[in-house]
Design an enzyme around this catalytic site. Structure first.
Site, short mmCIF file in Angstrom:
data_model
loop_
_atom_site.label_atom_id
_atom_site.label_comp_id
_atom_site.label_asym_id
_atom_site.label_seq_id
_atom_site.Cartn_x
_atom_site.Cartn_y
_atom_site.Cartn_z
N CYS A 110 -0.44 4.06 11.80
CA CYS A 110 -0.64 5.09 11.45
C CYS A 110 -2.16 5.04 13.12
O CYS A 110 -2.27 6.40 13.12
CB CYS A 110 -0.15 6.30 10.63
N LYS A 169 7.34 5.98 2.09
CA LYS A 169 8.42 4.08 2.51
C LYS A 169 8.46 3.57 1.12
O LYS A 169 10.02 2.90 1.22
CB LYS A 169 7.34 3.63 3.16
N ALA A 193 1.30 4.77 -1.75
CA ALA A 193 0.85 6.39 -2.19
C ALA A 193 0.86 6.35 -0.61
O ALA A 193 0.34 6.49 -0.06
CB ALA A 193 -0.38 6.48 -2.67
N PRO A 194 1.21 7.79 -0.43
CA PRO A 194 2.17 8.27 -1.60
C PRO A 194 3.74 8.70 -2.47
O PRO A 194 3.93 8.97 -3.28
CB PRO A 194 1.63 9.97 -0.97
N ALA A 200 1.41 -1.19 0.12
CA ALA A 200 -0.02 -0.15 0.23
C ALA A 200 1.36 1.61 0.13
O ALA A 200 1.19 1.79 1.41
CB ALA A 200 -0.59 -0.04 0.79
N ASP A 228 2.13 -1.08 4.89
CA ASP A 228 1.92 0.07 5.51
C ASP A 228 0.14 0.25 5.52
O ASP A 228 -0.06 0.46 4.68
CB ASP A 228 2.48 1.27 5.24
N ASP A 257 -5.83 -4.50 -5.78
CA ASP A 257 -6.62 -4.19 -5.09
C ASP A 257 -6.19 -4.88 -3.75
O ASP A 257 -5.28 -6.47 -4.11
CB ASP A 257 -8.49 -4.77 -4.31
#
Length: 486
Positions: free
Chosen positions: A246, A130, A126-127, A124, A193, A175
């Site tokens: 997060c 990482k 974007a942006p 995952a 993430d 996905d």
């Protein structure tokens, strides 16, 4: 002031570790975040970046878990994203806590003594903070597949990958739950993430918790369980997986990791992160995860878990049929030599020993490791576009210069170093007048601070700007008088 939903406070009060206080947590949520950046070592070393920026008033407070990350202070009325050095890709504006997952993934441990991964998945992406941090940790070697589900965010991801000069990336738009099926046990390492409730972001978004509900947490945790299972299936036996969010609640963090352990048993080996950096034990859970509450390191709230896949597990779906009609073909020996000679003789760039591929009149550079992924999944973007074939030879692409004209440059390369004022003019699409008229030199690479900005045509008395129109900026900030010392 942070809008803390009472239901959230009631839930988190029960989960807060005994050595932390709720009053300190609430106070931390009301403090603005310290500004942080990560130096892009694909283009410049941290020491050289400091040398470049110190005359402009920068001071650097190191982030303990990322050797290239620093807290800074600057005039908040100015948009740091418009800074010349940011546009150039010398640094990424990245929250300090978000630098933890790639560091955890690439730090050797008892279970993963070597972190020299050849195939890595960022599920995952974007942006791109990482993704580009991983690319730097891989030194632009191997293959990094960066996936993003949101179509609009894929564009942002692509722009950041190009800006930072990450040349060994392949971008996908799926996905994340399909990777365990399509790319079963294909990766040395996987970072997920995960999309989450964002409870740790309240310091930059005061309304992040205003409408918090347990039902939303339960719903998103089910998605996270499916994603971590897909990531685990895509991981090779012996490989490492880092799961991060997060957010702060146990359901989206420890609960998701425990689900994977319950599902796959001894094939899942949790790794302790208590020694990841000095002071990590202050955020370490009994399982060895990092549960970073905002008051511990004066940062965003974050969660990081690392595990090793100790054995192969059965795939859930039959192996898909290989896709046909891949639009690229390997360059012939003659074509490959021609493009190598052009880069070496005309530009002073030695092309890496990667796959040179052709599509129509386009020449591309793919990572060698991508060969094993052809036909297994549809890709939005692979590697970098080197040049277009023309009637008179080749025309280099901007992205190739940005990615390759740093450490690959030979002493004979035709370059022109610009001042900061000239670099600003260049990035705003303007031609650059030369103080002294000399013999025209044709195509040249223009640089600032030792890193490339792009191409120009040297006409003797001026540089004709060849920056792609879509990259021309309306505003470029010179930081000389904007950054305040800490």
């Amino acid at each position: 002031m942070a809008q803390l939903n009472q239901n959230f406070i009631d839930t988190i009060t029960q989960e807060l570790p005994a050595h932390l206080s709720m009053d300190d947590f609430i106070a931390a949520c009301d403090r603005p975040l310290r500004r942080s950046i990560r130096v892009n070592t694909l283009k410049i070393s941290a020491d050289d970046f400091k040398t470049l920026m110190q005359p402009k008033g920068w001071t650097f407070d190191p982030i303990p878990w990322c050797k290239d990350g620093f807290w800074i202070s600057y005039d908040e009325e100015e948009q740091l994203g418009n800074a010349l050095e940011h546009i150039q890709g010398l640094f990424y504006i990245q929250e300090a806590s978000s630098m933890l997952p790639p560091t955890a993934l690439f730090t050797p441990s008892a279970f993963t003594p070597s972190a020299k991964w050849q195939c890595v998945l960022d599920l995952a992406s974007a942006p791109g903070s990482k993704t580009t941090q991983i690319a730097a940790l891989m030194h632009n070697s191997g293959l990094l597949i960066a996936n993003e589900y949101s179509a609009s965010r894929v564009k942002v991801l692509h722009a950041n990958v190009l800006r930072m000069g990450a040349s060994h990336c392949a971008l996908t738009h799926f996905d994340g739950r399909v990777f365990g099926e399509y790319l079963y046990e294909s990766f040395d390492a996987v970072l997920i993430d995960a999309p989450c409730g964002g409870e740790g972001t309240v310091r930059k978004d005061a309304d992040a918790l205003k409408h918090w509900s347990l039902n939303d947490v339960l719903a998103i945790s089910e998605t996270q369980k499916a994603l971590i299972e897909s990531a685990f299936l895509a991981l090779k036996p012996g490989g490492s997986l880092v799961y991060s969010t997060c957010t702060l609640n146990r359901l989206e963090n420890q609960g998701v990791c425990e689900y994977l352990k319950q599902t796959y048993g001894d094939a899942v080996q949790f790794e302790s992160l208590s020694d990841l950096f000095e002071g990590a034990e202050r955020a370490t859970t009994p399982e060895g995860f990092l549960h970073v509450w905002p008051q511990i390191y004066d940062s965003e709230g974050f969660f990081v878990a690392k595990l090793t896949k100790t054995a192969s597990v059965p795939r859930l779906q039959p192996e898909p049929t290989l896709q046909k009609n891949f639009p690229f073909t390997p360059a012939t020996t003659k074509q490959a030599q021609g493009i190598k000679d052009y880069f070496q003789q005309d530009l002073g760039i030695s092309l890496p020993d990667d796959l040179i591929m052709v599509r129509d009149d386009e020449f591309w550079l793919f990572p060698h490791e991508f060969r094993d992924f052809i036909g297994r999944m549809r890709f939005q973007r692979i590697g970098i576009k080197l040049a277009d074939s023309t009637k008179h030879g080749f025309k280099v692409r901007h992205e190739a210069i940005i990615a390759l004209a740093g450490k690959q440059l030979s002493p004979t390369a035709k370059t022109v170093d610009l001042s900061d004022v000239e670099a600003k003019e260049y990035l705003m699409g303007r031609d650059i007048s030369l103080n002294t008229a000399v013999k025209a030199q044709g195509e040249v690479i223009v640089c600032y601070g030792g890193a490339p900005l792009g191409m120009a045509k040297h006409l003797g008395n001026r540089l004709k700007n060849n920056l792609p129109r879509d990259l021309v900026k309306d505003k470029v900030l010179l930081l000389s008088e904007q950054i305040k010392s800490l």
